[in-house]
Design a protein around this motif. Structure first.
Motif, PDB file in Angstrom:
ATOM      1  N   ILE A  70       0.841  -1.185   0.000  1.00  0.00           N
ATOM      2  CA  ILE A  70       0.000   0.000   0.000  1.00  0.00           C
ATOM      3  C   ILE A  70       0.882   1.243   0.000  1.00  0.00           C
ATOM      4  CG2 ILE A  70      -1.935  -1.064   1.218  1.00  0.00           C
ATOM      5  CD1 ILE A  70      -0.917   0.329   3.773  1.00  0.00           C
ATOM      6  N   GLU A  71       0.317   2.348  -0.409  1.00  0.00           N
ATOM      7  CA  GLU A  71       0.994   3.631  -0.298  1.00  0.00           C
ATOM      8  C   GLU A  71       0.016   4.623   0.309  1.00  0.00           C
ATOM      9  OE1 GLU A  71       3.422   7.002  -2.893  1.00  0.00           O
ATOM     10  OE2 GLU A  71       2.422   5.345  -3.914  1.00  0.00           O
ATOM     11  N   VAL A  72       0.430   5.285   1.346  1.00  0.00           N
ATOM     12  CA  VAL A  72      -0.412   6.283   2.013  1.00  0.00           C
ATOM     13  C   VAL A  72       0.003   7.673   1.549  1.00  0.00           C
ATOM     14  CG1 VAL A  72      -1.056   7.301   4.224  1.00  0.00           C
ATOM     15  CG2 VAL A  72      -0.780   4.832   4.028  1.00  0.00           C
ATOM     16  N   LYS A  73      -0.964   8.430   1.084  1.00  0.00           N
ATOM     17  CA  LYS A  73      -0.719   9.814   0.665  1.00  0.00           C
ATOM     18  C   LYS A  73      -1.538  10.752   1.537  1.00  0.00           C
ATOM     19  CE  LYS A  73       0.130   8.531  -4.168  1.00  0.00           C
ATOM     20  NZ  LYS A  73      -0.238   8.784  -5.591  1.00  0.00           N
ATOM     21  N   LEU A  74      -0.951  11.891   1.851  1.00  0.00           N
ATOM     22  CA  LEU A  74      -1.662  12.907   2.620  1.00  0.00           C
ATOM     23  C   LEU A  74      -2.193  13.962   1.662  1.00  0.00           C
ATOM     24  CD1 LEU A  74       0.792  13.377   5.643  1.00  0.00           C
ATOM     25  CD2 LEU A  74      -1.118  11.782   5.414  1.00  0.00           C
ATOM     26  N   LYS A  75      -3.428  14.399   1.909  1.00  0.00           N
ATOM     27  CA  LYS A  75      -4.085  15.333   1.005  1.00  0.00           C
ATOM     28  C   LYS A  75      -4.652  16.504   1.787  1.00  0.00           C
ATOM     29  CE  LYS A  75      -7.706  15.427  -2.573  1.00  0.00           C
ATOM     30  NZ  LYS A  75      -8.565  16.478  -1.989  1.00  0.00           N
ATOM     31  N   ALA A  76      -4.393  17.705   1.313  1.00  0.00           N
ATOM     32  CA  ALA A  76      -5.058  18.904   1.806  1.00  0.00           C
ATOM     33  C   ALA A  76      -6.023  19.313   0.688  1.00  0.00           C
ATOM     34  CB  ALA A  76      -4.038  19.991   2.130  1.00  0.00           C
ATOM     35  N   ARG A  77      -5.765  20.449   0.035  1.00  0.00           N
ATOM     36  CA  ARG A  77      -6.530  20.713  -1.176  1.00  0.00           C
ATOM     37  C   ARG A  77      -6.076  19.779  -2.291  1.00  0.00           C
ATOM     38  NH1 ARG A  77      -7.412  26.607  -4.138  1.00  0.00           N
ATOM     39  NH2 ARG A  77      -8.861  25.844  -5.749  1.00  0.00           N
ATOM     40  N   GLU A  78      -4.788  19.528  -2.323  1.00  0.00           N
ATOM     41  CA  GLU A  78      -4.183  18.601  -3.271  1.00  0.00           C
ATOM     42  C   GLU A  78      -3.370  17.566  -2.498  1.00  0.00           C
ATOM     43  OE1 GLU A  78      -4.804  18.773  -6.423  1.00  0.00           O
ATOM     44  OE2 GLU A  78      -5.744  20.774  -6.529  1.00  0.00           O
ATOM     45  N   VAL A  79      -3.060  16.433  -3.147  1.00  0.00           N
ATOM     46  CA  VAL A  79      -2.146  15.468  -2.547  1.00  0.00           C
ATOM     47  C   VAL A  79      -0.769  16.121  -2.471  1.00  0.00           C
ATOM     48  CG1 VAL A  79      -0.969  13.269  -2.839  1.00  0.00           C
ATOM     49  CG2 VAL A  79      -3.421  13.446  -3.350  1.00  0.00           C
ATOM     50  N   PHE A  80      -0.167  16.109  -1.279  1.00  0.00           N
ATOM     51  CA  PHE A  80       1.098  16.810  -1.114  1.00  0.00           C
ATOM     52  C   PHE A  80       2.195  15.981  -0.444  1.00  0.00           C
ATOM     53  CE2 PHE A  80      -1.033  17.375   2.909  1.00  0.00           C
ATOM     54  CZ  PHE A  80      -0.015  17.325   3.858  1.00  0.00           C
ATOM     55  N   PHE A  81       1.845  14.794   0.068  1.00  0.00           N
ATOM     56  CA  PHE A  81       2.849  14.030   0.803  1.00  0.00           C
ATOM     57  C   PHE A  81       2.663  12.553   0.530  1.00  0.00           C
ATOM     58  CE2 PHE A  81       5.185  12.468   4.545  1.00  0.00           C
ATOM     59  CZ  PHE A  81       6.260  13.355   4.568  1.00  0.00           C
ATOM     60  N   ASP A  82       3.754  11.893   0.088  1.00  0.00           N
ATOM     61  CA  ASP A  82       3.742  10.461  -0.161  1.00  0.00           C
ATOM     62  C   ASP A  82       5.082   9.881   0.309  1.00  0.00           C
ATOM     63  OD1 ASP A  82       5.563  11.298  -2.051  1.00  0.00           O
ATOM     64  OD2 ASP A  82       4.290  10.869  -3.771  1.00  0.00           O
ATOM     65  N   GLU A  83       5.375   8.649  -0.079  1.00  0.00           N
ATOM     66  CA  GLU A  83       6.596   8.005   0.411  1.00  0.00           C
ATOM     67  C   GLU A  83       7.861   8.695  -0.109  1.00  0.00           C
ATOM     68  OE1 GLU A  83       6.892   3.764   0.506  1.00  0.00           O
ATOM     69  OE2 GLU A  83       4.719   3.509   0.558  1.00  0.00           O
ATOM     70  N   THR A  84       7.802   9.237  -1.336  1.00  0.00           N
ATOM     71  CA  THR A  84       8.959   9.963  -1.855  1.00  0.00           C
ATOM     72  C   THR A  84       9.214  11.214  -1.041  1.00  0.00           C
ATOM     73  OG1 THR A  84       8.581   9.143  -4.106  1.00  0.00           O
ATOM     74  CG2 THR A  84       9.944  11.111  -3.879  1.00  0.00           C
ATOM     75  N   ALA A  85       8.142  11.950  -0.730  1.00  0.00           N
ATOM     76  CA  ALA A  85       8.273  13.155   0.093  1.00  0.00           C
ATOM     77  C   ALA A  85       8.787  12.802   1.486  1.00  0.00           C
ATOM     78  CB  ALA A  85       6.929  13.868   0.186  1.00  0.00           C
ATOM     79  N   TYR A  86       8.296  11.692   2.030  1.00  0.00           N
ATOM     80  CA  TYR A  86       8.757  11.252   3.352  1.00  0.00           C
ATOM     81  C   TYR A  86      10.242  10.953   3.344  1.00  0.00           C
ATOM     82  CZ  TYR A  86       9.854   7.794   6.935  1.00  0.00           C
ATOM     83  OH  TYR A  86      10.466   7.097   7.940  1.00  0.00           O
TER      84      TYR A  86
END
Length: 314
Positions: A206-222
Motif C-alpha cells: 500500500i501507499e499512504v498519501k496525505l491530502k489537503a486541497r491537493e495530494v502533497f505528501f507520499d513516500e517519496t516526500a517522506y
C-alpha cells in the motif's frame, strides 16, 4: 487401496535462514500452507506436522483444521531423524504407509508426488538424476522399527539397514532436493520457480498519501524530508532519494503551500558553508507519517493473511 499418511518435519531452528522458514512467502501462500496443500489435494491423510521452534507461531500460520501436531521439545539438541521418529509413531497405526518430508521443499510438483505415490513398495525414495531427495515413502511395518534404530545416517541409514530393497523413483523435478537453508537459497528457489512458470510469491503493498486541497505528501516526500534531516542538505537528500534537485525543491514547496507553514529551514555560513534541516513541524510530520505507516502495515499483514494465506488455487 493402501492408505497413505504423511509426516512433515518442521521442528528445526532455521538458524542459517535467519527467518522462520514455514511462514516465508511461497507461490500464492506460504511455505507451510503450500506444502501441506499439495498433500491434501492428493487425499493424503492423516498429516502430522512435527513442530519445535516457534511451535505456536507455526500452528497459527497453518490454515488447515485437520492437521495433527507432535512437538519435539528437544528440537535444539536433536536431529531431524528424532523428529521423524516422533511423527511416524504418531500416525503409524492410522495408515498403511507414510510419506516423509521436511517442510522446506515447497516447490515439489504435484505430478512428482503423484508419481512417487503410485509406486507400491515397502521403501520408496525419490531421486533426481540419481541424487536422493524427498519425499520418502515407507511401510507401516518399517515405521514401527524406526524407534529401535541406533545406527548412523538417520533415516537413510535406517532404510539401508532394514533388509528390504529401496525402490528409487527418478523424477524430472529438481525441487525434490531444492531446500531453503539460507536467505540466498530461498532467493534462488523463488527465482528458479518463477522462471519455470510457477509464479512469484505475492504480498500486500500500500501507499499512504496525505491530502489537503491537493495530494502533497507520499513516500517519496517522506524519504526526502527524512534524508534532509539526517544529511543536512537538500542536494544530498535528492541524490539519495534518486530525484533531481528541482523536483526535490518542488516537493518541499508543495508541502509548505498545502500546510501553510515551513517544514525545511536553510542556514548559511559556518565551517560547512551552510545547510538545511527540518523545522519542528517538519520533524513531527516525518515522525507521524512513519508511525502511521508502521501501524497500517501491521494491520494490513493481519488482514492479508486472513484472506490470502490459504492461497488462490484452492
Amino acid at each position: 487401496m493402501k492408505k497413505t499418511g504423511a509426516v512433515i518435519v518442521a521442528a528445526g531452528l532455521s538458524s542459517r535462514m535467519k527467518a522462520f522458514k514455514p511462514s516465508l512467502p511461497f507461490g500464492d501462500s506460504t511455505v507451510a500452507n503450500c506444502t501441506i496443500g499439495k498433500l491434501k489435494k492428493l487425499d493424503i491423510y492423516p498429516i502430522t506436522v512435527v513442530v519445535g521452534h516457534k511451535s505456536d507461531e507455526l500452528k497459527k500460520s497453518i490454515f488447515f483444521d485437520d492437521i495433527r501436531y507432535v512437538e519435539n521439545k528437544k528440537y535444539s539438541e536433536t536431529q531431524m531423524f528424532d523428529s521423524v521418529v516422533l511423527g511416524v509413531e504418531d500416525i503409524m497405526n492410522l495408515c498403511d504407509r507414510i510419506l516423509i518430508m521436511p517442510m522446506d521443499l515447497p516447490a515439489i510438483l504435484e505430478e512428482t508426488l503423484e508419481k512417487v505415490l503410485s509406486i507400491d513398495a515397502e521403501l520408496v525414495r525419490t531421486t533426481y538424476n540419481g541424487q536422493p531427495g524427498h519425499p520418502i515413502i515407507v511401510s507401516n511395518e518399517f515405521a514401527k522399527s524406526l524407534g529401535n534404530y541406533c545406527g548412523e545416517d538417520g533415516l537413510r541409514g535406517a532404510m539401508e539397514s532394514y533388509g528390504s530393497p529401496i525402490t528409487n523413483v527418478d523424477v524430472d523435478d529438481e525441487a525434490v532436493y531444492f531446500d531453503i537453508d539460507t536467505p540466498e537459497e530461498y532467493s534462488e528457489l523463488i527465482e528458479w520457480n518463477y522462471q519455470r512458470g510457477k509464479g512469484y510469491p505475492i504480498g500486500p503493498q500500500i501507499e499512504v498519501k496525505l491530502k489537503a486541497r491537493e495530494v502533497f505528501f507520499d513516500e517519496t516526500a517522506y524519504r526526502l524530508l527524512r534524508d534532509i534531516d539526517s544529511q543536512k542538505s537538500i542536494q544530498q537528500a535528492c541524490v539519495s532519494v534518486g530525484i533531481s534537485y528541482s523536483k526535490g525543491s518542488k516537493i518541499i514547496k508543495d508541502i509548505e503551500r498545502e500546510l501553510g507553514f515551513p517544514v525545511v529551514e536553510k542556514w548559511t555560513g559556518g565551517a560547512g558553508g551552510g545547510g538545511s534541516s527540518l523545522t519542528k513541524e517538519g520533524l513531527r510530520l516525518v515522525d507521524s507519517y512513519s508511525k502511521l505507516m508502521s501501524e497500517m502495515y501491521k494491520d494490513l499483514e493481519k488482514k492479508y493473511k486472513k484472506y490470502f494465506a490459504m492461497g488462490l488455487r484452492g
